[in-house]
Design a protein around this motif. Sequence first.
Motif, PDB file in Angstrom:
ATOM      1  N   ARG A  34      -5.713  -1.030  -1.451  1.00 12.50           N
ATOM      2  CA  ARG A  34      -6.504  -1.567  -0.335  1.00 12.50           C
ATOM      3  C   ARG A  34      -7.528  -2.588  -0.851  1.00 12.50           C
ATOM      4  O   ARG A  34      -7.658  -3.671  -0.313  1.00 12.50           O
ATOM      5  CB  ARG A  34      -7.179  -0.419   0.418  1.00 12.50           C
ATOM      6  CG  ARG A  34      -8.055  -0.811   1.572  1.00 12.50           C
ATOM      7  CD  ARG A  34      -7.320  -1.375   2.740  1.00 12.50           C
ATOM      8  NE  ARG A  34      -6.484  -0.442   3.452  1.00 12.50           N
ATOM      9  CZ  ARG A  34      -6.180  -0.612   4.716  1.00 12.50           C
ATOM     10  NH1 ARG A  34      -6.676  -1.597   5.402  1.00 12.50           N
ATOM     11  NH2 ARG A  34      -5.365   0.227   5.307  1.00 12.50           N
ATOM     12  N   GLN A  35      -8.242  -2.232  -1.930  1.00 15.29           N
ATOM     13  CA  GLN A  35      -9.223  -3.173  -2.494  1.00 15.29           C
ATOM     14  C   GLN A  35      -8.524  -4.417  -3.023  1.00 15.29           C
ATOM     15  O   GLN A  35      -8.986  -5.534  -2.822  1.00 15.29           O
ATOM     16  CB  GLN A  35     -10.017  -2.526  -3.630  1.00 15.29           C
ATOM     17  CG  GLN A  35     -11.096  -1.599  -3.163  1.00 15.29           C
ATOM     18  CD  GLN A  35     -11.884  -0.994  -4.300  1.00 15.29           C
ATOM     19  OE1 GLN A  35     -11.496  -1.062  -5.466  1.00 15.29           O
ATOM     20  NE2 GLN A  35     -13.004  -0.371  -3.970  1.00 15.29           N
ATOM     21  N   ARG A  36      -7.391  -4.227  -3.681  1.00  9.82           N
ATOM     22  CA  ARG A  36      -6.635  -5.364  -4.216  1.00  9.82           C
ATOM     23  C   ARG A  36      -6.186  -6.267  -3.081  1.00  9.82           C
ATOM     24  O   ARG A  36      -6.309  -7.495  -3.158  1.00  9.82           O
ATOM     25  CB  ARG A  36      -5.448  -4.861  -5.035  1.00  9.82           C
ATOM     26  CG  ARG A  36      -4.695  -5.952  -5.745  1.00  9.82           C
ATOM     27  CD  ARG A  36      -3.648  -5.436  -6.723  1.00  9.82           C
ATOM     28  NE  ARG A  36      -2.766  -4.441  -6.154  1.00  9.82           N
ATOM     29  CZ  ARG A  36      -2.682  -3.181  -6.566  1.00  9.82           C
ATOM     30  NH1 ARG A  36      -3.430  -2.757  -7.549  1.00  9.82           N
ATOM     31  NH2 ARG A  36      -1.851  -2.337  -5.993  1.00  9.82           N
TER      32      ARG A  36
ATOM     33  N   GLN B 139     -14.996  -3.029   1.112  1.00  9.27           N
ATOM     34  CA  GLN B 139     -13.927  -3.003   0.115  1.00  9.27           C
ATOM     35  C   GLN B 139     -14.047  -4.191  -0.838  1.00  9.27           C
ATOM     36  O   GLN B 139     -13.833  -4.051  -2.045  1.00  9.27           O
ATOM     37  CB  GLN B 139     -12.552  -3.011   0.793  1.00  9.27           C
ATOM     38  CG  GLN B 139     -12.209  -1.735   1.529  1.00  9.27           C
ATOM     39  CD  GLN B 139     -12.023  -0.573   0.580  1.00  9.27           C
ATOM     40  OE1 GLN B 139     -11.310  -0.654  -0.403  1.00  9.27           O
ATOM     41  NE2 GLN B 139     -12.683   0.538   0.874  1.00  9.27           N
TER      42      GLN B 139
ATOM     43  N   ALA C  66       2.352   1.718  -3.453  1.00  8.90           N
ATOM     44  CA  ALA C  66       1.357   2.192  -4.418  1.00  8.90           C
ATOM     45  C   ALA C  66       1.138   3.694  -4.268  1.00  8.90           C
ATOM     46  O   ALA C  66       0.955   4.400  -5.257  1.00  8.90           O
ATOM     47  CB  ALA C  66       0.045   1.434  -4.235  1.00  8.90           C
ATOM     48  N   ARG C  67       1.149   4.167  -3.040  1.00 10.00           N
ATOM     49  CA  ARG C  67       0.974   5.609  -2.813  1.00 10.00           C
ATOM     50  C   ARG C  67       2.146   6.395  -3.385  1.00 10.00           C
ATOM     51  O   ARG C  67       1.975   7.443  -3.991  1.00 10.00           O
ATOM     52  CB  ARG C  67       0.839   5.898  -1.326  1.00 10.00           C
ATOM     53  CG  ARG C  67      -0.481   5.479  -0.752  1.00 10.00           C
ATOM     54  CD  ARG C  67      -0.557   5.780   0.724  1.00 10.00           C
ATOM     55  NE  ARG C  67      -1.801   5.268   1.281  1.00 10.00           N
ATOM     56  CZ  ARG C  67      -1.911   4.768   2.481  1.00 10.00           C
ATOM     57  NH1 ARG C  67      -0.877   4.718   3.293  1.00 10.00           N
ATOM     58  NH2 ARG C  67      -3.075   4.316   2.913  1.00 10.00           N
TER      59      ARG C  67
ATOM     60  N   LYS D  25      -5.532  -2.750 -11.645  1.00 12.39           N
ATOM     61  CA  LYS D  25      -6.090  -1.403 -11.763  1.00 12.39           C
ATOM     62  C   LYS D  25      -6.840  -0.970 -10.515  1.00 12.39           C
ATOM     63  O   LYS D  25      -7.134   0.212 -10.355  1.00 12.39           O
ATOM     64  CB  LYS D  25      -7.021  -1.322 -12.977  1.00 12.39           C
ATOM     65  CG  LYS D  25      -6.283  -1.445 -14.293  1.00 12.39           C
ATOM     66  CD  LYS D  25      -7.254  -1.433 -15.451  1.00 12.39           C
ATOM     67  CE  LYS D  25      -6.543  -1.685 -16.769  1.00 12.39           C
ATOM     68  NZ  LYS D  25      -7.507  -1.776 -17.878  1.00 12.39           N
TER      69      LYS D  25
ATOM     70  N   GLY E  69      -7.395  -0.110  -6.513  1.00  9.43           N
ATOM     71  CA  GLY E  69      -6.557   0.529  -5.513  1.00  9.43           C
ATOM     72  C   GLY E  69      -5.877  -0.524  -4.650  1.00  9.43           C
ATOM     73  O   GLY E  69      -6.334  -1.672  -4.563  1.00  9.43           O
TER      74      GLY E  69
ATOM     75  N   ARG F  79       2.509   6.090 -12.704  1.00 10.78           N
ATOM     76  CA  ARG F  79       1.761   5.016 -13.365  1.00 10.78           C
ATOM     77  C   ARG F  79       1.769   5.185 -14.874  1.00 10.78           C
ATOM     78  O   ARG F  79       1.854   6.295 -15.391  1.00 10.78           O
ATOM     79  CB  ARG F  79       0.320   4.983 -12.874  1.00 10.78           C
ATOM     80  CG  ARG F  79       0.268   4.556 -11.451  1.00 10.78           C
ATOM     81  CD  ARG F  79      -1.150   4.245 -11.082  1.00 10.78           C
ATOM     82  NE  ARG F  79      -1.147   4.059  -9.645  1.00 10.78           N
ATOM     83  CZ  ARG F  79      -1.616   2.992  -9.053  1.00 10.78           C
ATOM     84  NH1 ARG F  79      -2.144   2.047  -9.747  1.00 10.78           N
ATOM     85  NH2 ARG F  79      -1.565   2.881  -7.755  1.00 10.78           N
TER      86      ARG F  79
ATOM     87  N   LYS G  36       2.163   6.344  -7.336  1.00 13.43           N
ATOM     88  CA  LYS G  36       0.923   6.736  -8.011  1.00 13.43           C
ATOM     89  C   LYS G  36       1.188   7.729  -9.137  1.00 13.43           C
ATOM     90  O   LYS G  36       0.567   7.671 -10.193  1.00 13.43           O
ATOM     91  CB  LYS G  36      -0.053   7.333  -6.998  1.00 13.43           C
ATOM     92  CG  LYS G  36      -1.430   7.555  -7.547  1.00 13.43           C
ATOM     93  CD  LYS G  36      -2.374   7.967  -6.451  1.00 13.43           C
ATOM     94  CE  LYS G  36      -3.785   8.039  -6.990  1.00 13.43           C
ATOM     95  NZ  LYS G  36      -4.735   8.349  -5.945  1.00 13.43           N
TER      96      LYS G  36
ATOM     97  N   ILE H 174       0.836  -1.203   0.000  1.00 13.98           N
ATOM     98  CA  ILE H 174       0.000   0.000   0.000  1.00 13.98           C
ATOM     99  C   ILE H 174       0.872   1.255   0.000  1.00 13.98           C
ATOM    100  O   ILE H 174       0.619   2.201  -0.748  1.00 13.98           O
ATOM    101  CB  ILE H 174      -0.972  -0.022   1.195  1.00 13.98           C
ATOM    102  CG1 ILE H 174      -2.026  -1.121   0.965  1.00 13.98           C
ATOM    103  CG2 ILE H 174      -1.645   1.339   1.377  1.00 13.98           C
ATOM    104  CD1 ILE H 174      -2.922  -1.381   2.152  1.00 13.98           C
TER     105      ILE H 174
END
Length: 169
Positions: A116-118, A148, A74-75, A112, A114, A81, A78, A71
């Motif tokens: 957290r959802q992934r 989520q 990814a932040r 694709k 986010g 990308r 971002k 996480i």
Amino acid sequence: MGRRDDESFVEFVAARGDALLRTAALMCGARQDAEDILQTALEKAYRHWGRLEAGSDPEPYVRRILVNLVISRARRWKVLREIHMACLPETPAASPNHAVELRGTLMDELRKLGPRQRAVLVLRFWEDLSEAETAQALGCSVGTVKSQASRGLARLRERLDTSLAPLGG
């Protein structure tokens, strides 16, 4: 209880390293990134290995480190990308490798989402953790895991319906 030692860490990595790498690859989207993230997670876990109780299962602790690193990464990334094409090239209606292509499409759409959802979808449906175990691994409530997962699955369904429509699926 006694403290954990170096030997128990080596045994843990030998026993669970491949599974953790698969989890990291699903969350990161690329095996090379997953290897780097897992190495960092294991390094962090090793630094605190002696503090863990000898009778406890260290995997949730290491998995939590792994999720946090993915996480955070990814932040940070971002901004960098890739820019996706607005219109993809045409693809054939169906092929003998349809299952492989479908899996590739699913993985692309999973990437694709986010982080957290992934992470929720990977832990819930790939690692087959319960909602409570997923919430514990992510440090959030069961309700957050449910919402989520619901949003992530809805987004995947929507995107897959759109991307598979040209294939006749």
